[in-house]
Design an enzyme around this catalytic site. Structure first.
Site, PDB file in Angstrom:
ATOM      1  N   HIS A 190     117.014  45.488  54.665  1.00 42.84           N
ATOM      2  CA  HIS A 190     117.802  46.339  53.752  1.00 42.84           C
ATOM      3  C   HIS A 190     118.850  47.108  54.542  1.00 42.84           C
ATOM      4  O   HIS A 190     118.685  47.355  55.732  1.00 42.84           O
ATOM      5  CB  HIS A 190     116.899  47.339  53.031  1.00 42.84           C
ATOM      6  CG  HIS A 190     115.948  46.701  52.057  1.00 42.84           C
ATOM      7  ND1 HIS A 190     116.376  46.173  50.849  1.00 42.84           N
ATOM      8  CD2 HIS A 190     114.613  46.486  52.120  1.00 42.84           C
ATOM      9  CE1 HIS A 190     115.321  45.683  50.196  1.00 42.84           C
ATOM     10  NE2 HIS A 190     114.262  45.857  50.949  1.00 42.84           N
ATOM     11  N   HIS A 247     128.543  39.355  51.118  1.00 41.01           N
ATOM     12  CA  HIS A 247     127.917  40.625  50.738  1.00 41.01           C
ATOM     13  C   HIS A 247     126.575  40.845  51.432  1.00 41.01           C
ATOM     14  O   HIS A 247     125.563  41.149  50.815  1.00 41.01           O
ATOM     15  CB  HIS A 247     127.799  40.734  49.222  1.00 41.01           C
ATOM     16  CG  HIS A 247     129.127  40.832  48.542  1.00 41.01           C
ATOM     17  ND1 HIS A 247     129.927  41.950  48.629  1.00 41.01           N
ATOM     18  CD2 HIS A 247     129.822  39.929  47.799  1.00 41.01           C
ATOM     19  CE1 HIS A 247     131.055  41.743  47.957  1.00 41.01           C
ATOM     20  NE2 HIS A 247     131.018  40.518  47.456  1.00 41.01           N
ATOM     21  N   ASN A 283     114.122  41.582  47.884  1.00 45.09           N
ATOM     22  CA  ASN A 283     113.221  40.476  48.135  1.00 45.09           C
ATOM     23  C   ASN A 283     114.013  39.181  48.290  1.00 45.09           C
ATOM     24  O   ASN A 283     115.054  39.008  47.687  1.00 45.09           O
ATOM     25  CB  ASN A 283     112.254  40.302  46.964  1.00 45.09           C
ATOM     26  CG  ASN A 283     111.205  41.401  46.888  1.00 45.09           C
ATOM     27  OD1 ASN A 283     110.723  41.901  47.884  1.00 45.09           O
ATOM     28  ND2 ASN A 283     110.851  41.779  45.656  1.00 45.09           N
TER      29      ASN A 283
END
Length: 392
Positions: free
Chosen positions: A392, A68, A231
Site C-alpha cells: 500500500h 497507477h 488486495n
C-alpha cells in the site's frame, strides 16, 4: 542530482512538489529526457524494484508495464511465438532481443490497461525495445541504461517530451522507510523479503508434481504481487502475467477480475480474433479497444450496421458465448498467486475456470482445509508460502 522539482503532485492543485533524499544525498535516478511527474516516479520506482527482483529470481531479462502504481503486466524475456507476434502487433520478421521480448509480453498481458503505461526494464534498453515502444502510447521508461540508438529513438516520442529515467542498478534503499499521511508519519522496515522457488516447498495438496516452468510462473506471480496494490491476485502462464486483479476489497473479486483479464488474454488468440480485418491506417489503441468490445457482451456496439465500417474492412462474425466458453475451457497450465490467504474455496473454483493448475498463497485461514479440499478436487498443486505480500 539531489532533488527534482515536479510539475505538481498527484493532482494539479497539489503544489509545490518534488522528490529528494533525506539527508541531502544524491538521488539514485537521472532524468535523461522529459519531465516525469509525481505518479510517474511512483510507477518508476515500484516497477524497477519488480523487474530487478524478477531478474534476480529467474536469471532472465525482465520487464513490467505499470499504471497507477500497480503492474498491468510483467514478464521475463522468453521468445515470442508466431501467435504472440500477431496479438502484440509485432512485425513478422522483426529481430527481437530478450529484453524487447520481455517488455512486449509484459505490455501484451493487458494491452487495454497498459495504454499510457510506465515501462520498466531490468536490463539496458536497446534499439529493438525502443523501436517497439516508439509505436505505443506510453508515458515513460526506467532502466539501468540505454544504448545511444535507443535513447535517440525514445527522444522522438511525444514530440521530444517522452520521460526517460536511468537508475543506478547498485542503489540499495535504507532499511527503514517513512511515509506521511494527513501530517502523520508512518515508519516501517523496507520489504526486502526474498522470493524464489524455495518458497514453494510446503505443498499441501495430494498432487505434488510442480514442474520447473510452473514454479517459475508462481515466483513471477508472487514478485508481481509484492508490488501490486492490495488486495491482489495474479495469473501467470509461460513466463508472463496474463491477469492482475489489484486493489479490491474482497479476495474473490480480485480472483474474478484477474480471471476475466486472463480469459480476455486467451480469447485474443482465438482464430476469429486473429482473422479480424481492420481498416487501413487504424491505430494500435483503436485496434485494442475494438478487440475488447468485440470480445465483450456489448459486441453489437461495434458490429452494428454503420458502426463496423469505421473499424473493420469486412464485418466479422460475432464470437458466440458458446465459442468463448469452449475456447477458455481448453486453457490449462496456468499458475495463480495471492498476496494473502484464500478465505474460501470459491477462489479456487473461479481460478480453475481460467485453466489454473498451480497455486501459491500464504495459507493460515481457518478454512484452509476447505481450500485444500477444493484444490484436490481439481487435482491442482498448491503451496502455502507462509508469507503475506500486502502493498500500500
Amino acid at each position: 542530482m539531489k532533488e527534482f522539482e515536479l510539475k505538481y503532485g498527484c493532482n494539479p492543485n497539489q503544489k509545490p512538489a518534488k522528490i529528494y533524499m533525506k539527508g541531502g544525498s544524491e538521488l539514485p535516478v537521472t532524468v535523461l529526457n522529459g519531465r516525469p511527474g509525481y505518479i510517474n516516479f511512483l510507477d518508476a520506482l515500484n516497477s524497477w524494484q519488480l523487474v530487478k527482483e524478477l531478474k534476480e529470481a529467474t536469471g532472465l531479462p525482465s520487464a513490467a508495464s505499470f499504471k497507477h502504481v500497480s503492474p498491468a503486466g510483467a514478464a521475463v524475456g522468453l521468445p515470442l511465438s508466431e501467435t504472440d507476434r500477431k496479438i502484440y502487433f509485432v512485425e513478422e520478421h522483426a529481430e527481437l532481443s530478450p529484453i524487447a521480448c520481455a517488455y512486449i509480453r509484459a505490455r501484451g498481458a493487458d494491452r487495454l490497461c497498459s495504454y499510457g503505461d510506465w515501462a520498466a526494464l531490468s536490463d539496458v534498453c536497446d534499439a529493438a525495445t525502443a523501436a517497439y515502444l516508439q509505436a505505443e502510447v506510453s508515458d515513460g521508461i526506467i532502466a539501468p541504461g540505454y544504448t545511444d540508438e535507443a535513447l535517440e529513438i525514445l527522444k522522438t516520442k511525444k514530440k521530444g517530451k517522452y520521460n526517460v529515467v536511468q537508475i543506478d542498478p547498485n542503489y540499495v534503499p535504507a532499511e527503514q522507510e517513512c511515509k506521511d499521511v494527513f501530517g502523520v508519519t508512518f515508519e516501517q522496515g523496507h520489504n526486502n523479503f526474498k522470493i524464489d522457488a524455495s518458497l514453494l516447498q510446503n505443498i499441501v495438496t495430494e498432487n505434488r508434481d510442480l514442474p520447473e516452468a510452473a514454479a517459475r510462473d508462481l515466483v513471477i506471480s508472487l514478485i508481481t504481487l509484492k508490488y501490486t496494490q492490495s488486495n491482489s491476485v495474479c495469473y501467470v502462464k509461460d513466463g508472463q502475467t496474463v491477469g492482475v486483479g489489484a486493489g479490491q476489497q474482497s479476495r474473490i473479486h480480485c480472483t474474478r477480475l484477474a480471471g476475466q483479464k486472463a480469459d480476455n488474454w486467451l480469447l485474443r488468440q482465438h482464430p476469429k480474433v486473429l482473422a479480424l480485418q481492420f481498416v487501413e491506417g487504424i491505430r494500435r489503441p483503436d485496434r485494442d479497444n475494438a478487440i475488447d468490445i468485440y470480445l465483450s457482451d456489448e459486441c453489437d456496439d461495434i458490429l452494428a450496421e454503420g458502426a463496423w465500417q469505421q473499424t473493420f474492412a469486412v464485418r466479422p462474425e460475432p464470437l458466440t458465448a458458446a465459442e468463448k466458453k469452449a475456447w477458455i475451457a481448453a486453457q490449462s497450465g496456468v499458475s495463480i498467486g495471492s498476496d494473502a490467504f484464500f478465505p474460501f474455496g470459491d477462489n479456487i473454483e473461479r481460478a480453475r475456470k481460467s485453466g489454473v493448475q498451480y497455486v501459491a498463497e500464504p495459507g493460515g485461514s481457518i478454512r484452509d482445509d476447505h481450500v485444500i479440499e477444493t484444490a484436490n478436487r481439481y487435482h491442482m498443486v498448491m503451496a502455502f508460502t507462509g508469507m503475506r505480500l500486502f502493498h500500500h
